[in-house]
Design an enzyme around this catalytic site. Structure first.
Site, PDB file in Angstrom:
ATOM      1  N   THR A  40       0.867  -1.175   0.000  1.00  0.00           N
ATOM      2  CA  THR A  40       0.000   0.000   0.000  1.00  0.00           C
ATOM      3  C   THR A  40       0.906   1.228   0.000  1.00  0.00           C
ATOM      4  OG1 THR A  40      -1.842  -1.021   1.137  1.00  0.00           O
ATOM      5  CG2 THR A  40      -1.545   1.319   1.557  1.00  0.00           C
ATOM      6  N   ARG A  85     -14.668  -6.517  -0.446  1.00  0.00           N
ATOM      7  CA  ARG A  85     -13.972  -6.345   0.846  1.00  0.00           C
ATOM      8  C   ARG A  85     -13.289  -4.976   0.864  1.00  0.00           C
ATOM      9  NH1 ARG A  85      -8.349  -5.193   2.185  1.00  0.00           N
ATOM     10  NH2 ARG A  85      -7.921  -6.017   4.240  1.00  0.00           N
ATOM     11  N   GLY A  92     -10.733  -2.489   2.849  1.00  0.00           N
ATOM     12  CA  GLY A  92      -9.651  -2.566   3.835  1.00  0.00           C
ATOM     13  C   GLY A  92      -9.612  -1.335   4.724  1.00  0.00           C
ATOM     14  N   ASP A  93      -8.538  -1.249   5.462  1.00  0.00           N
ATOM     15  CA  ASP A  93      -8.358  -0.129   6.380  1.00  0.00           C
ATOM     16  C   ASP A  93      -7.941   1.160   5.679  1.00  0.00           C
ATOM     17  OD1 ASP A  93      -5.940  -1.542   5.713  1.00  0.00           O
ATOM     18  OD2 ASP A  93      -4.915  -0.132   7.031  1.00  0.00           O
ATOM     19  N   THR A 112       0.126   0.982   6.584  1.00  0.00           N
ATOM     20  CA  THR A 112       0.036  -0.141   5.662  1.00  0.00           C
ATOM     21  C   THR A 112       0.079  -1.419   6.481  1.00  0.00           C
ATOM     22  OG1 THR A 112       1.053  -1.271   3.771  1.00  0.00           O
ATOM     23  CG2 THR A 112       2.547  -0.135   5.271  1.00  0.00           C
ATOM     24  N   GLY A 113      -0.298  -2.523   5.871  1.00  0.00           N
ATOM     25  CA  GLY A 113      -0.233  -3.809   6.565  1.00  0.00           C
ATOM     26  C   GLY A 113      -1.556  -4.528   6.522  1.00  0.00           C
ATOM     27  N   GLY A 142      -4.966  -5.232   7.010  1.00  0.00           N
ATOM     28  CA  GLY A 142      -5.971  -4.200   7.240  1.00  0.00           C
ATOM     29  C   GLY A 142      -6.970  -4.471   8.351  1.00  0.00           C
TER      30      GLY A 142
HETATM   31  N1  ASP Z   1      -3.806  -2.346   4.448  1.00  0.00           N
HETATM   32  C1  ASP Z   1      -4.123  -2.865   3.147  1.00  0.00           C
HETATM   33  C2  ASP Z   1      -5.418  -3.612   3.239  1.00  0.00           C
HETATM   34  O1  ASP Z   1      -5.590  -4.416   4.133  1.00  0.00           O
HETATM   35  C3  ASP Z   1      -3.068  -3.732   2.571  1.00  0.00           C
HETATM   36  C4  ASP Z   1      -1.685  -3.148   2.577  1.00  0.00           C
HETATM   37  O2  ASP Z   1      -1.367  -2.272   3.350  1.00  0.00           O
HETATM   38  O3  ASP Z   1      -0.889  -3.554   1.744  1.00  0.00           O
HETATM   39  O4  ASP Z   1      -6.230  -3.427   2.381  1.00  0.00           O
END
Ligand code: ASP
Length: 296
Positions: free
Chosen positions: A158, A186, A188-189, A209-210, A212
Site C-alpha cells: 500500500t 472487501r 480494507g483499512d 500499511t499492513g 488491514g
Molecule cells: N492495508 C491494506 C489492506 O488491508 C493492505 C496493505 O497495506 O498492503 O487493504
C-alpha cells in the site's frame, strides 16, 4: 519485499517524494503534495496501488484510497473502485467538491467521471505478474477457503504520504489495491478515516500499511495521532502503534507519522518497508528502520 524488488521500491519512493516536494517547494499546500506523491506510486506498478495492484478472488483490481486535510479535517475516500487509474484523484475531488466523505464502487466511479476524472477499463490495471501471483496463491490454498490465511506475504505495498507545508498545515493520503485474493467488495483499512489514514493539524498526519483487518479494529491512525496530541513524539507514537498492533491483535504493518513541527515517525513490524523523508536540509530513503528507543 523480496531482495530483487528493493531498488524498484526505493526508486518509486524517491520519485513520489520528488513530486510531493516540487509542490511544497513552490509554496503549495500539503494536501496537493500528498496527492501528487501518491499519484506517482499509483502509476508505478511496483506498488499495490493503482495499476499493478494485487488481484481479488475474481481476478480484478479493486482499489481503496483516502486523502485528508489536517487544517480543515475535510476528507475524501473511495472504496472498491475498479475503473480508476488514480483513486486518490477521485478522493481529492470528493474532499474538494462534495459535502460527503465517501463514495464506493460504481457511485464513486460515476462521481469521478462527473468531476473530470477519466475512467479506464479494469483490464488496464491488471498486469501479468499479478495474474501469475493470484494463480499460484489460489493453487496453493485450494480447499482452505474461509480460513484465516492472512500473512505479511499477502498484505503489503500500500502507498501513503504525509506532508507539512509552509503555511504550517499537514495532510495525509493512502491508496491501495488491498490484500491478495480478497473477496470482491472487501474494504480494507486504507480508505477508512482514522484507520489507514488521518490528518489533523492539532495532532498528526498518519498513513498506515499492513494487514488491514487488525488495523481497522484498532482505528490505528487515529490512535497514533491521539498519542501525538497528548504530547508524544511522532517517532515514539509510530513505534508504539506497531507494538500495540502486534500485542493486541497479532497484526503487522508499517506507519508514517508527521506533526506540525515537522517531526517524523516511521516504524514497521514487517522485515522491510520502503520509506523516504525530505526536508530543505536532508533527504533520506530506506527499506529498513531500527527501533528508535525514543521515549514519548
Ligand atoms: N492495508 C491494506 C489492506 O488491508 C493492505 C496493505 O497495506 O498492503 O487493504
Amino acid at each position: 519485499m523480496p531482495d530483487d524488488m528493493v531498488d524498484a521500491h526505493i526508486n518509486g519512493v524517491r520519485n513520489a517524494m520528488a513530486a510531493g516536494w516540487s509542490v511544497l517547494a513552490r509554496g503549495g499546500a500539503a494536501l496537493d503534495a500528498v496527492e501528487e506523491a501518491v499519484v506517482i506510486m499509483e502509476d508505478d506498478d511496483t506498488f499495490d496501488a493503482g495499476r499493478g495492484s494485487f488481484l481479488n478472488r475474481d481476478g480484478k483490481v479493486q482499489l481503496d484510497a483516502l486523502i485528508m486535510d489536517g487544517s480543515t479535517l475535510r476528507a475524501g475516500g473511495v472504496g472498491c473502485v475498479e475503473r480508476l487509474r488514480n483513486p486518490v484523484r477521485a478522493a481529492r475531488k470528493i474532499l474538494s467538491e462534495s459535502p460527503h466523505v465517501y463514495f464506493v464502487a460504481e457511485g464513486a466511479e460515476r462521481f469521478a467521471a462527473e468531476h473530470g476524472v477519466e475512467l479506464c477499463k479494469n483490464e488496464d490495471l491488471v498486469i501479468a505478474r499479478e495474474v501469475e501471483r493470484l494463480r499460484e496463491y489460489q493453487q496453493d490454498t485450494a480447499g482452505q477457503e474461509g480460513k484465516d490465511l492472512f500473512a505479511p506475504a499477502i498484505s503489503h505495498d500500500t502507498v501513503g504520504a504525509v506532508a507539512l507545508d509552509a503555511a504550517g498545515n499537514i495532510a495525509a493520503a493512502t491508496s491501495t489495491g488491498g490484500t491478495l485474493n480478497k473477496a470482491p467488495g472487501r474494504l480494507g483499512d486504507s480508505s477508512l478515516i482514522g484507520c489507514g489514514c488521518y490528518a489533523d493539524n492539532l495532532s498528526a498526519a498518519v498513513s498506515t500499511t499492513g494487514w488491514g483487518e487488525p488495523i481497522m479494529k484498532l482505528v490505528l491512525a487515529k490512535w497514533t495521532a491521539d498519542r501525538v496530541m497528548s504530547g508524544n513524539l511522532p517517532e515514539w507514537a509510530a513505534q508504539e502503534a506497531m507494538n500495540y498492533l502486534k500485542q493486541r491483535l497479532n497484526g503487522h504493518g508499517g506507519i508514517i507519522v508527521l506533526n506540525g513541527l515537522g517531526q517524523v515517525g516511521i516504524a514497521h513490524s514487517t522485515p522491510r518497508m520502503a520509506w523516504g523523508s525530505k526536508t530543505e536540509k536532508k533527504e533520506e530513503v530506506g527499506v529498513e528502520r531500527e527501533e528508535s528507543g525514543v521515549q514519548g
